[in-house]
Design an enzyme around this catalytic site. Structure first.
Site, short mmCIF file in Angstrom:
data_model
loop_
_atom_site.label_atom_id
_atom_site.label_comp_id
_atom_site.label_asym_id
_atom_site.label_seq_id
_atom_site.Cartn_x
_atom_site.Cartn_y
_atom_site.Cartn_z
CD GLU A 274 10.07 -2.00 13.48
OE1 GLU A 274 8.99 -1.56 13.64
OE2 GLU A 274 11.00 -1.77 12.81
CD GLU B 187 9.17 1.45 10.30
OE1 GLU B 187 8.61 2.54 10.69
OE2 GLU B 187 9.04 0.30 11.00
CB THR C 165 5.72 1.00 16.55
OG1 THR C 165 6.55 -0.06 16.08
CG2 THR C 165 6.64 1.94 17.06
CG HIS D 126 4.67 3.51 8.87
ND1 HIS D 126 5.47 2.65 9.74
CD2 HIS D 126 4.29 2.63 8.03
CE1 HIS D 126 5.59 1.34 9.19
NE2 HIS D 126 4.68 1.10 8.25
CD1 TRP E 253 -0.01 -1.29 3.24
CD2 TRP E 253 0.27 1.07 3.24
NE1 TRP E 253 0.54 -0.87 4.46
CE2 TRP E 253 0.75 0.51 4.51
CE3 TRP E 253 0.17 2.27 3.06
CZ2 TRP E 253 1.24 1.46 5.33
CZ3 TRP E 253 0.73 3.52 4.23
CH2 TRP E 253 1.21 2.86 5.33
CG HIS F 218 9.02 -3.66 10.14
ND1 HIS F 218 8.57 -2.22 9.57
CD2 HIS F 218 8.88 -4.04 8.75
CE1 HIS F 218 8.46 -1.84 8.54
NE2 HIS F 218 8.38 -3.03 7.73
CG ASP G 81 3.68 -1.71 6.78
OD1 ASP G 81 3.21 -2.50 6.10
OD2 ASP G 81 4.00 -0.66 6.36
CD GLU G 82 5.69 0.15 12.86
OE1 GLU G 82 6.74 -0.35 12.57
OE2 GLU G 82 5.65 1.46 12.62
CD GLU H 242 6.31 5.30 12.39
OE1 GLU H 242 7.00 4.76 11.53
OE2 GLU H 242 5.58 4.28 13.19
FE LIG Z 1 8.70 0.46 12.92
FE LIG Z 2 6.86 2.76 11.82
#
Ligand SMILES: [Fe+2]
Ligand SMILES: [Fe+2]
Length: 325
Positions: free
Chosen positions: A164, A111, A167, A114, A33, A200, A196-197, A76
């Protein structure tokens, strides 16, 4: 072998799996995305109405939750600090187009979306003093951070595994709270960031697990050292205009606690999760020092729990310059 040499050896061995790491934990650019997928399209006829809706929901957000969202966005936005830090780790050679450098670039690129998404949302929402928010971001990048890892890759992977996960929790919670109030758009934005986090976090936990397999004592001591000094959040030097570095941090962290977005209990839960994930309790093949580190770590959650049960979150309201009155 000398500790440092062994570390570099371990980093080199891990690096051989880079293609696998990137394909397992990161998403190809043509599939992932982008911020504009979730933001109102300014060329659309409906733009005005979409903004109105977005602003109505933003006005209704509870103060502490709203402030937490702004602080999360600023955290971020300080990505240049994190990228340059990771590039400086022992075992990361920026001349290389492959290996760890490639990981750091690809992670940073994910990242970067974000802060971009949240920043544009906050700009549109009509409730933020953008200049004040920008000044805080400017200061935060200028101030950098001091996370106590030095350029030690083991300590850094403990840190990023923890961070991570933290977050992931905070974006996910903001999303859940937004959804409960009917703010589906913001919920969706926070949800995709949180996802996403989560990927990660999985990656850094996996790197750390593999390090435990190759150098159990070294990694155990790194874990212990990071927990003894406490994991500080990347925005711990947060300030507003007119303040000294770090002066705003407590206020922001209290707001996040009150909003139940990130709490002292989460800190303890993340630690427990890492102890499980890395199978610390039953770990063998440790030297004496590392055995003591393992025992210290296993007792830590209970000790932190006793302390945290005694600490109450200050209820005193603080008026952030970021929010338009
Ligand atoms: Fe992160
Ligand atoms: Fe992030």
């Amino acid at each position: 072998m000398h500790e440092k040499e062994l570390q570099l050896e371990v980093m080199k061995t891990l690096e051989q799996n880079m293609d696998e790491f990137i394909s397992s934990y990161l998403t190809p650019i043509d599939k992932i995305w982008q911020p504009s997928d979730f933001l109102p399209d300014s060329s659309s006829e409906n733009f005005k109405y979409e903004i109105e809706e977005l602003q109505t929901f933003a006005r209704e957000m509870p103060y502490d939750l709203f402030v937490t969202l702004i602080g999360d966005c600023i955290t971020e936005e300080a990505l240049p600090t994190y990228e340059s830090w990771l590039m400086g780790l022992d075992g990361v050679d920026q001349e290389n187009r492959v290996g760890w450098t490639q990981w750091v670039r690809a992670w940073t690129a994910e990242e970067n979306r974000h802060g971009d998404l949240l920043g544009k949302y906050l700009y549109l929402c009509g409730r933020v003093n953008m200049r004040e928010m920008e000044i805080t971001t400017h200061h935060l990048i200028n101030d950098g951070f001091d996370i106590g890892t030095s350029s030690d890759p083991y300590k850094n992977f403990v840190y990023t595994s923890f961070q991570e996960t933290a977050t992931n929790i905070s974006h996910r919670r903001v999303g859940t709270l937004a959804k409960q109030s009917g703010n589906k758009k913001l919920a969706q934005m926070c949800g995709v960031i949180a996802a996403d986090e989560a990927r990660h976090a999985k990656a850094y936990k996996d790197f750390s697990s593999r390090i435990f397999e190759m150098d159990a004592s070294g990694m155990m001591l790194a874990f212990e050292d990071m927990m003894r000094r406490k994991i500080v959040m990347p925005a711990h030097l947060l300030r507003e205009s007119g303040q000294k570095a770090g002066e705003l941090w407590e206020h922001f962290s209290d707001a996040a606690q009150r909003a139940m977005v990130y709490t002292g209990q989460d800190y303890i839960n993340i630690l427990k999760d890492l102890l499980d994930e890395w199978k610390i309790e039953g770990m063998k093949n440790l030297n004496d020092k590392a055995e003591r580190a393992r025992d210290y770590l296993m007792k830590l959650p209970d000790r932190l729990q006793r302390i945290s049960d005694r600490i109450a979150t200050p209820q005193l309201p603080y008026s952030f310059k970021w929010v338009k009155s």
